[in-house]
Design a protein around this motif. Structure first.
Motif, short mmCIF file in Angstrom:
data_model
loop_
_atom_site.label_atom_id
_atom_site.label_comp_id
_atom_site.label_asym_id
_atom_site.label_seq_id
_atom_site.Cartn_x
_atom_site.Cartn_y
_atom_site.Cartn_z
N HIS A 59 -15.82 43.89 71.46
CA HIS A 59 -16.70 43.02 71.88
C HIS A 59 -15.98 41.41 71.49
N SER A 60 -15.36 40.88 72.35
CA SER A 60 -14.68 39.60 72.10
C SER A 60 -15.45 38.45 71.63
N THR A 61 -16.50 38.33 72.49
CA THR A 61 -17.42 37.10 72.50
C THR A 61 -18.31 37.24 70.92
N GLU A 62 -18.63 38.26 70.76
CA GLU A 62 -19.51 38.33 69.35
C GLU A 62 -18.42 38.35 68.43
N ALA A 63 -17.23 38.78 68.44
CA ALA A 63 -16.08 38.51 67.41
C ALA A 63 -15.97 37.09 67.22
N MET A 64 -15.82 36.27 68.34
CA MET A 64 -15.67 35.09 68.00
C MET A 64 -16.79 34.19 67.49
N VAL A 65 -18.04 34.59 67.74
CA VAL A 65 -19.06 33.93 67.20
C VAL A 65 -18.90 34.11 65.71
N MET A 66 -18.78 35.34 65.36
CA MET A 66 -19.07 35.60 64.04
C MET A 66 -17.78 34.91 63.12
N ALA A 67 -16.55 34.88 64.06
CA ALA A 67 -15.34 34.07 63.44
C ALA A 67 -15.81 32.82 63.15
N GLY A 68 -16.55 31.98 63.78
CA GLY A 68 -17.16 30.74 63.50
C GLY A 68 -17.94 30.67 62.43
N CYS A 69 -18.79 31.76 62.32
CA CYS A 69 -19.69 31.86 61.26
C CYS A 69 -18.96 31.92 60.07
N ALA A 70 -18.13 32.90 60.00
CA ALA A 70 -16.99 33.09 58.75
C ALA A 70 -16.36 31.87 58.26
N ALA A 71 -15.91 30.84 59.41
CA ALA A 71 -15.15 29.67 59.12
C ALA A 71 -16.18 28.55 58.36
N LEU A 72 -17.61 28.57 58.96
CA LEU A 72 -18.36 27.73 58.20
C LEU A 72 -18.89 28.19 56.87
N ALA A 73 -18.82 29.34 56.56
CA ALA A 73 -19.03 30.21 55.39
C ALA A 73 -17.95 29.58 54.44
#
Length: 600
Positions: A59-73
């Motif tokens: 699930h590449s799209t979901e993985a990219m969204v969560m990567a953005g959340c990880a960057a913000l965190a």
């Protein structure tokens, strides 16, 4: 919860309410930053696990969204603590300096008498509270930090629980570690209070050896080495006991940390076995490792913040003790106002008084009457109880027995502030206020401190006109070399104190305690002549009693009444002529001084 602990909780609540009223927007912002900081590690761990699991699932799209959340965190994890610390310092400092420090000073100034300044338990607490307002307000935010650190730990443990509930007891281990650390810190707090007297002594000895006023005698006498030895001994006594308490505290902290580390290592081994058998995902392993690193840092941070909070608790007990002491000794109930004028006078009826910590009364069953409008001289040798009369009359102390009456009213029934506002006094141990000359005189009647006419009259009454003319900026001259001003001689300081005592124009009691002890004979004669005139003016205006306390008999010959004190009792009483004719103690002492002046 014990009453003392509940009082501590209430104090933290009061300090928070004080901060809230003082700067609500910044407090709200600070609390928000702390909440975000408590959640960022958990958010980073969750988003990282999601990135791994979603990527492995394709699930590449979901993985990219969560990567953005990880960057913000991750960004919040880095930037949040810096902003939080900066804002916390601003809020705590402003509340400490603008609100709490004045409150502590009001506590110290609101006790009516001076007896507390002679009790070691009071002085011990004041020593601990010296500049403690900053530590108390920062302690408040450390307590709040502990709460948010607990929230952070709880979130991290819940994350571990999603991997395996077996890991949840680690929270108990963290709690035990914190409890052991608190136990050690309480020992540090006790040591701080127990060694306050030794700490105060070494500071006093250091001050004696480094101030110009006392160092001259120390150098001439050659006792500098002995003072240094005693200062070092007092310092060592305080430091050794405090260091021992801190070492014991470190031992308790180390034991708690080792216990937690062992428990966490066992839990981590368990998670790795779960992953090896397929009962945990790759994301779970990454989450566990992320939480592992964060949990170690979070527990350490919680311990540190708890240590700071408990160290602040060192100042909670003295603060609460001082507040309770002031509440017990504060004037209560409705008291009577001071009379507008004196009509009968002031009477001592069987008054006995002993200073705290001593056994021999300084005044023993003393009775006399000071007629309204009279000039009364109190004479006697050193230690005979003369100055103690002044301290009782100004309500700095209360008699152990007997009564002091003002126009028939018990002095203890008069409002203390109102009575003192109708008193003027130049004390033997007068203050040397290193501010502008006009200000140091104006303190004698603060509501009229800027009245040029009153200042000029007070200066003239003290025969200080010549002093003012010699000052580089006259009345505006800064006094004291410490602040770049002019240093006065002992006699000049005394004239300044006499001028300060002359500011009030309508006192009921005017006290001159050894008013010319630092002056030469010509100045003494000029000042006493002026003050005898002033005494008669005050008598006509308010019926004021003027009391002159002196061991120099030449200063009091014109008094209406002379009381001769010895060993805390009145030995003789009468006018100058009557006492000379009596041929007793007064006549002997007067003759000795007269012959000494004649010889000189």
């Amino acid at each position: 919860m014990s009453s003392r602990r509940w009082s501590s909780v209430r104090l933290w609540g009061e300090l928070f309410a004080l901060s809230w009223r003082a700067d609500r927007p910044q407090v709200v912002m600070l609390l928000g930053l702390k909440l975000v900081s408590a959640c960022t590690t958990a958010a980073l761990a969750l988003s990282t696990r999601a990135v791994i699991d979603q990527a492995l699932a394709g699930h590449s799209t979901e993985a990219m969204v969560m990567a953005g959340c990880a960057a913000l965190a991750a960004a919040a994890t880095v930037l949040g603590p810096s902003l939080e610390t900066h804002l916390s310092v601003i809020v705590a400092d402003s509340v400490a300096q603008l609100h709490l420090e004045p409150r502590i000073q009001r506590f110290l100034a609101s006790v009516e008498t001076l007896e507390h300044l002679e009790h070691s338990d009071f002085l011990d607490r004041v020593t601990v509270l010296d500049h403690a307002s900053w530590k108390l307000t920062h302690g408040l935010w450390s307590v709040i930090d502990v709460v948010f650190a607990g929230l952070r730990l709880l979130l991290l443990m819940l994350l571990l629980g999603t991997v395996s509930p077996v890991l949840l007891p680690l929270l108990v281990a963290a709690g035990v570690a914190l409890a052991l650390d608190q136990h050690g810190q309480r020992g540090v707090a006790r040591a701080e209070t127990d060694t306050a007297e030794s700490f105060r002594l070494q500071r006093h000895l250091f001050t004696l050896a480094t101030q110009a006023a006392t160092s001259k005698e120390i150098w001439v006498a050659g006792v500098g080495g002995e003072l240094s030895r005693r200062q070092r001994a007092a310092w060592d006594e305080a430091v050794v006991r405090r260091t021992a308490a801190r070492l014991r505290s470190a031992g308790w902290r180390l034991g708690g940390w080792l216990m937690f580390s062992l428990c966490f290592t066992a839990g981590l081994v368990l998670v790795l076995r779960l992953a090896a058998t397929g009962r945990a995902s790759a994301g779970d392993v990454v989450l566990t490792l992320t939480v592992a690193v964060a949990l170690r840092d979070s527990v350490q941070s919680a311990l540190v913040r708890a240590g700071v909070a408990l160290n602040a608790g060192t100042y909670v007990e003295p603060y609460l003790w001082l507040r309770d002491y002031v509440a017990r000794h504060r004037q209560t109930g409705q008291r009577l106002p001071a009379p507008a004028v004196l009509r009968d006078g002031i009477a001592f009826e069987g008054v006995t008084f002993t200073y705290p910590g001593t056994a021999r009364p300084v005044l023993d069953d003393v009775s006399f009457h000071l007629a309204a409008g009279s000039v009364v001289a109190i004479v006697g040798e050193f230690g005979s109880g003369k100055t103690s009369l002044v301290k009782l009359l100004t309500k700095f102390y209360t008699p152990d027995a007997g009564t002091i009456r003002v126009d028939g009213t018990d002095l203890s029934d008069l409002d203390t502030e109102a009575w003192r506002s109708r008193c003027s006094a130049a004390f033997q141990d007068f203050g040397r206020f290193r501010i502008r000359f006009a200000e140091t005189v104006g303190l004698g009647d603060l509501p009229h401190a800027d009245a040029a006419g009153r200042l000029a009259d007070a200066v003239a009454a003290a025969d200080a006109d010549g002093l003012v003319r010699r000052l580089p900026n006259g009345m505006d001259t800064q006094l004291g070399r410490l602040f770049g001003g002019v240093e006065l001689s002992g006699g000049q300081w005394q004239k300044t104190a006499l001028a300060r005592a002359s500011m009030r124009q309508g006192p009921l009691l005017f006290v001159l305690d050894e008013p010319t002890a630092s002056l030469d004979a010509p100045s003494e004669g000029a000042i006493l002549e002026r003050y005898m005139v002033r005494a008669r003016e005050l008598a006509a205006r308010t019926g004021a009693v003027t009391m002159i306390v002196s061991h120099r008999f030449s200063t009091i010959a014109g008094a209406d009444q002379i009381l001769v004190f010895g060993a805390g009792r009145i030995m003789e009483a009468g006018t100058h002529a009557e006492l000379l004719a009596l041929g007793g103690r007064y006549a002997d002492l007067y003759g000795i001084q007269a012959r000494a002046y004649t010889a000189n």
